[in-house]
Motif scaffolding. Structure first.
Motif, short mmCIF file in Angstrom:
data_model
loop_
_atom_site.label_atom_id
_atom_site.label_comp_id
_atom_site.label_asym_id
_atom_site.label_seq_id
_atom_site.Cartn_x
_atom_site.Cartn_y
_atom_site.Cartn_z
N LYS A 19 23.68 7.76 -11.75
CA LYS A 19 24.45 7.77 -10.49
C LYS A 19 25.13 6.42 -10.27
N PHE A 20 24.43 5.33 -10.56
CA PHE A 20 24.97 3.99 -10.35
C PHE A 20 25.85 3.52 -11.50
N LEU A 21 25.53 3.90 -12.73
CA LEU A 21 26.11 3.25 -13.91
C LEU A 21 27.17 4.06 -14.65
N MET A 22 27.26 5.36 -14.41
CA MET A 22 28.19 6.16 -15.22
C MET A 22 29.64 5.88 -14.82
N PRO A 23 30.59 6.12 -15.76
CA PRO A 23 32.00 5.93 -15.42
C PRO A 23 32.43 6.90 -14.30
N THR A 24 33.47 6.53 -13.57
CA THR A 24 33.91 7.29 -12.40
C THR A 24 34.22 8.74 -12.74
N PHE A 25 34.96 8.95 -13.82
CA PHE A 25 35.32 10.32 -14.19
C PHE A 25 34.56 10.72 -15.45
N ALA A 26 33.32 11.14 -15.28
CA ALA A 26 32.48 11.50 -16.43
C ALA A 26 32.56 13.01 -16.65
N GLU A 27 33.03 13.39 -17.82
CA GLU A 27 33.24 14.82 -18.11
C GLU A 27 32.34 15.37 -19.21
N THR B 131 12.26 6.30 -34.96
CA THR B 131 11.70 4.96 -35.11
C THR B 131 12.74 3.99 -35.68
N THR B 132 13.89 4.54 -36.12
CA THR B 132 15.03 3.72 -36.56
C THR B 132 16.27 4.25 -35.83
N PRO B 133 17.32 3.44 -35.69
CA PRO B 133 18.46 3.84 -34.85
C PRO B 133 19.10 5.18 -35.24
N ILE B 134 19.40 5.97 -34.19
CA ILE B 134 20.12 7.23 -34.38
C ILE B 134 21.45 7.20 -33.61
N LEU B 135 21.65 6.13 -32.82
CA LEU B 135 22.89 5.98 -32.05
C LEU B 135 23.49 4.61 -32.36
N PHE B 136 24.77 4.62 -32.75
CA PHE B 136 25.42 3.40 -33.22
C PHE B 136 26.60 3.03 -32.33
N GLY B 137 26.73 1.71 -32.10
CA GLY B 137 27.74 1.20 -31.18
C GLY B 137 29.15 1.62 -31.51
N ASP B 138 29.48 1.70 -32.80
CA ASP B 138 30.88 2.02 -33.13
C ASP B 138 31.21 3.50 -32.91
N TRP B 139 30.22 4.32 -32.57
CA TRP B 139 30.49 5.72 -32.22
C TRP B 139 30.80 5.89 -30.73
N VAL B 140 30.34 4.91 -29.93
CA VAL B 140 30.29 5.11 -28.47
C VAL B 140 31.61 4.74 -27.81
N LYS B 141 32.07 5.63 -26.95
CA LYS B 141 33.30 5.41 -26.18
C LYS B 141 33.11 4.21 -25.24
N PRO B 142 34.04 3.25 -25.21
CA PRO B 142 33.92 2.12 -24.29
C PRO B 142 33.82 2.62 -22.84
N GLY B 143 32.87 2.04 -22.09
CA GLY B 143 32.69 2.46 -20.70
C GLY B 143 31.68 3.57 -20.52
N ALA B 144 31.15 4.08 -21.63
CA ALA B 144 30.14 5.16 -21.53
C ALA B 144 28.83 4.59 -20.96
N HIS B 145 28.00 5.48 -20.46
CA HIS B 145 26.66 5.08 -20.00
C HIS B 145 25.62 5.78 -20.87
N ALA C 297 19.73 -6.62 -15.62
CA ALA C 297 19.06 -6.32 -14.34
C ALA C 297 18.03 -5.23 -14.52
N GLU C 298 17.08 -5.18 -13.58
CA GLU C 298 16.22 -4.01 -13.43
C GLU C 298 16.95 -2.99 -12.57
N LEU C 299 16.68 -1.72 -12.83
CA LEU C 299 17.33 -0.66 -12.04
C LEU C 299 17.04 -0.81 -10.55
N GLY C 300 15.80 -1.24 -10.23
CA GLY C 300 15.44 -1.44 -8.83
C GLY C 300 16.30 -2.48 -8.12
#
Length: 314
Positions: free
Chosen positions: A129-137, A208-222, A270-273
């Motif tokens: 709710k706090f961190l996702m991009p404004t238009f998340a589809e 136990t090893t990475p399954i998500l890689f930075g170069d796959w991720v859309k800039p601004g994603a949460h 930051a902490e979410l709190g």
């Protein structure tokens, strides 16, 4: 006179009183803010103790907490096992003990598996709710276990996505997931395919090893990173961890337990709190990661919610 026998509230009964994870949102937001307020917030919660069960590839976690605001005292006992092959027993099992904080007597023993699934998904939803991009589809879920279902339920209840995608290491479980949830879900044959262009990504795996890689991720994603709860386990690669703004539930826990945080050397923003309280900004325009390890106080407020609801009906 002996103390009263504690009540047992099984999984079915817990589910009945907690049919929607969103019922926990107000209590969890308050608990997160109180935890991050330090001593003034009235939450006493050590980092969980984890006992390895080495011959069987398992762990026993002990998670006590007291919340003064709720006047609630609990301990959760959780086991998690790396089942190499799909097992009839879930990877995570849990029990919550609810005490009377006035005298220490045990009031209730609650099934903790439903509580864990729902409170975890609800906290991810608060972060989103706090961190996702404004238009998340586009929503992407990596993993198809219990947490995938609880996250799907609350995310589709609270947010409007045009497309939901899932990937799982064993495709059959992803297909089963897509066939058993209420809305349309696209099963992807690779994690990269699932992630491409996604606005919100949830990782709920036993990787136990990475399954998500930075170069796959859309800039601004949460990204809500929920798996990898051991200091040597990873779900996210260094590039993603270092090039995102990093939020955690507990700084102390993240620096003790999260392989993604410890091994990448990523800096915690930051902490979410702190975001809930308004003492730190959310930065939804940036690529954000919420590393969720799960906190005992989340179980405390969830168990109290269930017990109070059960008591009202008895």
């Amino acid at each position: 006179m002996g103390s009263a026998v504690p009540v047992f509230i099984g999984a079915e009964e817990v589910e009945k009183h907690l049919h929607r994870a969103s019922l926990l949102l107000p209590a969890l937001e308050a608990a997160l803010a109180n935890f991050s307020a330090g001593p003034a917030g009235g939450v006493a919660q050590p980092v969980r103790t984890v006992v390895p069960v080495q011959p069987h590839g398992g762990y026993l976690g002990v998670m006590p907490a007291y919340s003064a605001a709720d006047d609630a005292l609990t301990t959760k006992l959780v086991t998690f096992y790396e089942h190499k092959k799909d097992s009839s027993v879930p990877s995570h099992l849990a029990t919550v003990l609810l005490f009377d904080p006035r005298n220490g007597s045990l009031k209730a023993i609650l099934d903790g598996s439903v509580i864990t699934a729902k409170r975890t998904a609800a906290v991810s939803a608060i972060a989103t709710k706090f961190l996702m991009p404004t238009f998340a589809e586009v929503l992407c879920i990596l993993g198809a276990g219990v947490q995938a279902y609880s996250h799907y339920d609350i995310f589709t209840e609270l947010f409007t996505f045009k497309e939901v995608r899932i990937w799982n290491r064993t495709k059959e479980r992803a297909v089963k997931f897509a066939n058993s949830v209420n809305g349309p879900v696209q099963v992807c044959s690779s994690a990269q395919e699932a992630v491409a262009g996604a606005d919100v990504i949830i990782t709920v795996t036993m990787a136990t090893t990475p399954i998500l890689f930075g170069d796959w991720v859309k800039p601004g994603a949460h990204i809500n990173a929920v798996g990898a709860s051991r200091p040597d386990w990873r779900e996210l690669d260094d590039e993603l961890m270092k090039n995102s703004v990093l939020f955690v539930d507990s700084r102390e826990a993240a620096l003790t337990e999260s392989g993604d945080v410890i091994l990448s050397g990523a800096e915690i923003f930051a902490e979410l709190g702190e975001v809930v309280k308004g003492t730190k900004p959310a930065l939804p325009e940036k690529t954000t990661v919420f590393k969720s390890l799960g906190m005992a106080v989340e179980d405390t407020v969830a168990a109290k919610f269930v017990y109070d609801s059960w008591s009202a009906g008895n």
